[in-house]
Design an enzyme around this catalytic site. Structure first.
Site, PDB file in Angstrom:
ATOM      1  CG  ASP A   1      24.568  49.701  73.004  1.00 46.73           C
ATOM      2  OD1 ASP A   1      23.818  48.935  73.626  1.00 46.73           O
ATOM      3  OD2 ASP A   1      24.462  50.944  73.096  1.00 46.73           O
TER       4      ASP A   1
ATOM      5  CG  HIS B   1      26.039  47.116  76.516  1.00 47.13           C
ATOM      6  ND1 HIS B   1      25.571  48.406  76.482  1.00 47.13           N
ATOM      7  CD2 HIS B   1      27.383  47.216  76.749  1.00 47.13           C
ATOM      8  CE1 HIS B   1      26.576  49.248  76.680  1.00 47.13           C
ATOM      9  NE2 HIS B   1      27.685  48.553  76.839  1.00 47.13           N
TER      10      HIS B   1
END
Ligand SMILES: *[C@@H]1O[C@H](CO)[C@@H](O)[C@H](O)[C@H]1NC(C)=O
Length: 388
Positions: free
Chosen positions: A214, A237
């Site tokens: 993430d 991310h």
């Protein structure tokens, strides 16, 4: 006789009160065993209690070896500074429920003047992710190490691997330095953010490598004076301000610097993300400078239309006011055609966006940029050409 006693007395007093004369507590002498099986939770909490009561600065030493820890709360305020020196690995129990129900694995609350040096934290998150990915009935999951209401904190040389959820959380803190940390989780592991900062001021994150499933770093409401420098991010991310603006009343984000970062194969590079809902929040005074993108899907992105599953935000616009965001010396490759995307709120257009010396390519050609409700200026060279 007095001639001898007085110098000896002075020497003694010097010894007792000398600042370098810190008290040292060894985890093993509190009953912990470095075998990765014996439960070291109580020994660790007893060592903490002793250190926290000490009027002199103290050190808790975790020697080489593996120490099994269940969820633990290290509570302050303490009487003096504490250093936790870790040469070993702190290991979560094999059964993911043991920490997964607690929300936090290692939690520090209301501590002032703490250093955590070295060490590896292994949360063994794989079982928990498998449970989540299978959509079974799973516990909520635990963050690996969290600081709540803490001040003057140094975290240096720490390695965190396979957290169930976010690896490091800085919440409602002042003056925190995170440096030389390594954070590792597989790129498909769900919600394993690297470092999350919120409601905190004066946080520095530098010289660190973050590879997760993430965000490498996520920045929540109420963050100000955040400095991020020399970060290698990816997979993951990217570095994200947000999501912000889920709530109507929300604190803003102010004065954030991200410098000297390299993003490799990430979904985003530098992102600002807000819910498409009314909110009192804002983002102002952000500088992204000297950044290299390697095959990044959205190298530069502002997305104010976040509305997963249309949760009460369809056909609304974001209330978050974005102002004074500068992008300087950002270069490299985009993995998609649109390398610069400003998708701002129709009710609160982005203002004061600045682009300076940008060069982002897609398949060896200039990439594209896309603007909605975005105002700002450019200087130097800007490739892809600006749509501001
Ligand atoms: C912005 O934050 C930096 C630390 O990142 C700090 O040194 C500086 O003083 C802050 N600026 C303002 C105007 O508060």
């Amino acid at each position: 006789m007095a001639k001898l006693i007085i110098p000896l007395l002075l020497l003694f007093l010097l010894f007792v009160f000398s600042p370098s004369n810190a008290v040292s507590y060894n985890l093993v002498s509190f009953g912990a065993r470095p075998d990765g099986r014996a439960d070291a939770t109580k020994p660790f909490l007893r060592a903490w209690a002793s250190a926290c009561q000490s009027v002199r600065p103290s050190t808790i030493h975790v020697p080489r070896g593996r120490y099994l820890m269940k969820p633990a709360v290290f509570r302050g305020p303490c009487k003096s500074r504490i250093l936790i020196k870790i040469d070993g690995t702190i290991l979560a129990p094999n059964n993911y429920y043991a920490i997964g129900n607690a929300g936090n694995w290692l939690l520090f609350v209301q501590v002032t003047g703490l250093s955590v040096l070295g060490g590896t934290l292994d949360a063994r998150g794989a079982g928990f992710w498998a449970c989540r990915n299978a959509g079974r009935n799973c516990p909520a999951g635990a963050r690996t190490i969290t600081f709540n209401y803490a001040n003057n904190i140094l975290i240096s040389g720490l390695t965190s691997i396979n957290s169930q959820t976010t690896h490091v959380v800085v919440n409602r803190c002042n003056n925190v330095m995170v440096q030389k940390v390594q954070i590792l989780a597989p790129d498909q592991s769900p919600n394993t953010d690297g470092i999350h900062v919120q409601f905190s001021t004066g946080v520095t994150i530098r010289s660190s490598g973050i590879r997760t499933g993430d965000d490498c770093i996520s920045i929540g409401p109420g963050t100000s004076n955040l400095w991020i420098d020399h970060i290698a991010c990816g997979p993951g991310h990217g570095i994200s301000i947000g999501s912000l603006g889920k709530d109507l009343r929300e604190s803003g984000v102010q004065n954030v610097t991200v410098k000297n970062a390299v993003f490799t194969g990430t979904d985003n590079g530098v992102r600002i993300k807000t819910w498409a809902r009314p909110s009192s929040g804002y983002v102002r005074g952000v500088l992204y400078e000297n950044i290299i993108m390697k095959d990044v899907k959205n190298p530069i992105i502002i997305d104010q239309r976040y509305c997963p599953d249309n949760q009460g935000c369809s056909r609304q616009s974001s209330g978050i006011k974005i102002n004074q965001v500068a992008y300087k010396r950002i270069r490299g490759t985009s993995a998609t055609q649109v390398a610069v995307k400003f998708d701002c709120s129709s009710s609160n257009p982005c203002k004061g966006i600045r682009l300076h010396n940008i060069r982002l390519t897609y398949l060896n050609r200039p990439a594209q940029s896309s603007c909605t409700n975005a105002r700002g200026t450019t200087s130097g060279f800007v490739i892809p050409s600006s749509c501001l």
